[in-house]
Design a protein around this motif. Structure first.
Motif, mmCIF file in Angstrom:
data_model
loop_
_atom_site.group_PDB
_atom_site.id
_atom_site.type_symbol
_atom_site.label_atom_id
_atom_site.label_comp_id
_atom_site.label_asym_id
_atom_site.label_seq_id
_atom_site.Cartn_x
_atom_site.Cartn_y
_atom_site.Cartn_z
ATOM 1 N N PHE A 43 0.854 -1.273 0.050
ATOM 2 C CA PHE A 43 -0.061 -0.028 0.105
ATOM 3 C C PHE A 43 0.868 1.287 -0.023
ATOM 4 O O PHE A 43 0.472 2.197 -0.689
ATOM 5 N N ALA A 44 1.849 1.321 0.667
ATOM 6 C CA ALA A 44 2.888 2.361 0.847
ATOM 7 C C ALA A 44 3.495 2.499 -0.624
ATOM 8 O O ALA A 44 3.520 3.856 -0.949
ATOM 9 N N VAL A 45 3.948 1.637 -1.099
ATOM 10 C CA VAL A 45 4.477 1.570 -2.464
ATOM 11 C C VAL A 45 3.693 2.058 -3.604
ATOM 12 O O VAL A 45 4.046 2.838 -4.446
ATOM 13 N N VAL A 83 1.516 6.314 -6.957
ATOM 14 C CA VAL A 83 0.302 7.291 -7.625
ATOM 15 C C VAL A 83 0.744 8.712 -7.326
ATOM 16 O O VAL A 83 0.398 9.319 -8.387
ATOM 17 N N SER A 84 1.495 9.280 -6.429
ATOM 18 C CA SER A 84 1.935 10.423 -6.212
ATOM 19 C C SER A 84 2.744 10.996 -7.328
ATOM 20 O O SER A 84 2.561 11.995 -8.017
ATOM 21 N N LEU A 85 3.649 10.072 -7.588
ATOM 22 C CA LEU A 85 4.683 10.286 -8.939
ATOM 23 C C LEU A 85 3.918 10.311 -10.097
ATOM 24 O O LEU A 85 4.205 11.044 -10.712
ATOM 25 N N MET A 86 2.879 9.499 -10.479
ATOM 26 C CA MET A 86 2.119 9.497 -11.531
ATOM 27 C C MET A 86 1.324 10.688 -11.692
ATOM 28 O O MET A 86 1.412 11.395 -12.837
ATOM 29 N N LEU A 87 0.876 11.180 -10.494
ATOM 30 C CA LEU A 87 -0.041 12.456 -10.821
ATOM 31 C C LEU A 87 0.884 13.448 -11.175
ATOM 32 O O LEU A 87 0.537 14.449 -11.909
ATOM 33 N N GLY A 88 2.165 13.593 -10.643
ATOM 34 C CA GLY A 88 3.083 14.884 -10.811
ATOM 35 C C GLY A 88 3.543 14.426 -12.467
ATOM 36 O O GLY A 88 3.745 15.506 -13.077
ATOM 37 N N LEU A 89 3.775 13.404 -12.721
ATOM 38 C CA LEU A 89 4.193 13.390 -14.394
ATOM 39 C C LEU A 89 3.015 13.704 -15.218
ATOM 40 O O LEU A 89 3.086 14.325 -16.068
ATOM 41 N N THR A 147 6.459 -4.431 -15.009
ATOM 42 C CA THR A 147 5.424 -5.331 -14.777
ATOM 43 C C THR A 147 5.468 -6.764 -14.592
ATOM 44 O O THR A 147 5.634 -7.444 -13.672
ATOM 45 N N VAL A 148 6.386 -7.168 -15.809
ATOM 46 C CA VAL A 148 6.806 -8.817 -15.664
ATOM 47 C C VAL A 148 7.773 -9.170 -14.636
ATOM 48 O O VAL A 148 7.464 -10.028 -13.997
ATOM 49 N N GLY A 201 4.734 0.632 -11.923
ATOM 50 C CA GLY A 201 4.804 0.402 -10.480
ATOM 51 C C GLY A 201 3.419 0.687 -9.804
ATOM 52 O O GLY A 201 3.091 -0.265 -8.947
ATOM 53 N N VAL A 202 2.667 1.484 -10.255
ATOM 54 C CA VAL A 202 1.259 1.755 -9.974
ATOM 55 C C VAL A 202 0.426 0.261 -10.134
ATOM 56 O O VAL A 202 -0.341 -0.176 -9.291
ATOM 57 N N TRP A 203 0.551 -0.133 -11.324
ATOM 58 C CA TRP A 203 0.033 -1.452 -11.738
ATOM 59 C C TRP A 203 0.341 -2.673 -10.843
ATOM 60 O O TRP A 203 -0.521 -3.169 -10.265
#
Length: 431
Positions: A225-227, A232-238, A351-352, A407-409
């Protein structure tokens, strides 16, 4: 700056040592700029790279040692006599000392990247009477890493250093702050792990009664959950930077650094790295993971289903994201590339390799093998991304976006897998 370069050319290593020594005593000297120009002089052959790092590291180490002992010798008497004028009495100092003894030493490695903070850290550690041995264990390696990084960047960027100086400093500052926050967060979590786990699981059990039996999986769910939150935070920034079209300078600097480090002689090696992001690796890895699940896992059908779902779903996610963002990519071999954001190769590799590594390690009890496997996954993903930048088929921001979305996935699916694993009826687990 002409004065600085003239002095550096005239006095060389002596100036490097003295300037960084004085900066660590909180004198307003441009230490990072000095090291970057030192790297430029190394690029031009005027200074030796290794000797420059040794000299700079010695200057910083001497400065932080002296500032520590000044704080140790004179700090507490000054606080006792004058501290009340700045609302820093003996009681406040005692509380800060207790806090710093618990958490402060872990931050010493990264505070050098935060201007202003690095200048007072030595004094503060001395005032709080941190044992010098503990101080040195963290502060000295941090000093060597700091000077090595800036001098090496100056050497790699060469004449283009002045053009990229502000951008490099900007990302180094972000790196320092993020590293300090993560270091502090990890250390606080380790010290309060039972309390944090109990609080989190108390919240989870209110919504899902089956979580009462999580047992040893609690840490895994919490870590995932922490990861997930971090990615998600990095994704929103991107996404925000993508919409604001703020990737140009980052792409230019990162591409220049990669191409400066890896010259034409790396072409064949980069072809091998690129194959790590293809079925040459993915196919055998997925087969090995599936066989491992078949022999080791209790919930075979669940894990095999998730393995298939994560791989297929990751490909669908990648296709959808690239069509959604529809970003024009670099021009390679005279052809304009499209839909390169996020990178298909880095998203697929994380992912893989990431999810397969998780499934393989989850059923392997020997801890000594876990760290090498984790490092191998990180290295493979990194090499795949570097090869994409080297061959100029994707921008560095495309590569980073692939890591973040991937990473989110996988973190999301790790959480879902562990939740569904515990929601299964007990009799189904043993079938």
């Amino acid at each position: 700056m002409n004065i600085l370069t003239n002095w550096l050319e005239q006095y060389g290593y002596g100036l490097i040592f003295i300037a960084l020594f004085l900066e660590m005593l909180a004198l307003p000297l441009p230490g990072e700029m000095m090291m970057s120009y030192t790297g430029l002089f190394v690029f031009e052959g005027k200074l030796n790279w290794l000797l420059s790092i040794i000299t700079a590291g010695a200057g910083v180490s001497a400065g932080i040692t002296l500032s520590y002992w000044i704080g140790y010798r004179f700090g507490q008497p000054l606080v006792t006599k004058y501290g009340h004028r700045i609302h820093m009495g003996e009681e406040q100092l005692a509380r800060m000392t207790v806090w710093f003894e618990k958490y402060g030493n872990k931050l010493l490695f990264v505070v050098y990247f935060i201007p202003g903070v690095r200048h007072i850290t030595g004094y503060f550690c001395g005032v709080t009477r941190m044992p010098f041995r503990k101080y040195a264990i963290y502060a000295f390696p941090g000093a060597i890493f700091w000077v090595s990084l800036f001098i090496s960047l100056g050497r790699v960027l060469g004449p283009k250093w002045e053009m990229y100086h502000k951008t490099v400093n900007h990302y180094m500052l972000i790196f320092g702050i993020v590293s300090a926050v993560l270091t502090l967060g990890v250390y606080v979590f380790q010290k309060n792990k039972q309390r944090v786990l109990a609080s989190l699981m108390s919240l989870l059990t209110k919504g899902v009664l089956h979580f009462n039996s999580l047992g040893k999986v609690r840490f895994l769910v919490l870590a995932s959950f922490a990861v997930f939150v971090m990615f998600v935070s990095l994704m929103l920034g991107l996404i925000q930077d993508f919409l604001a079209q703020e990737f140009n300078q980052f792409d230019e600097v990162a591409s220049f650094v990669v191409l400066s480090i890896f010259g034409p002689e790396w072409h064949d090696t980069m072809n091998l790295f690129a194959r790590l992001g293809s079925l040459y690796l993915y196919g055998p890895l997925i087969v090995i993971t599936a066989l491992w699940i078949a022999f080791k896992a209790r919930e075979k059908l669940l894990e095999l289903s998730f393995l298939l779902w994560v791989m297929v779903g990751g490909e669908l996610l990648d296709e959808g994201l690239r069509v959604l963002f529809h970003r024009p990519g670099p021009v390679a071999a005279g052809f304009q590339l499209f839909n390169t954001f996020p990178s298909e190769e880095t998203l697929t590799s994380i992912t893989v390799c990431g999810f397969s590594g998780f499934l393989l390690l989850r059923h392997y009890n020997k801890r000594l093998i876990r760290i090498p496997v984790i490092l191998a996954v990180i290295l493979i993903c990194l090499l795949v991304g570097i090869s994409r930048i080297y061959f100029k088929v994707q921008f560095p921001s495309d590569v980073v976006a692939g890591y973040v979305f991937g990473g989110v996935w996988i973190s999301l699916n790790v959480i879902l897998l562990e939740v569904l694993r515990k929601l299964q009826p007990r009799e189904a687990i043993h079938t």
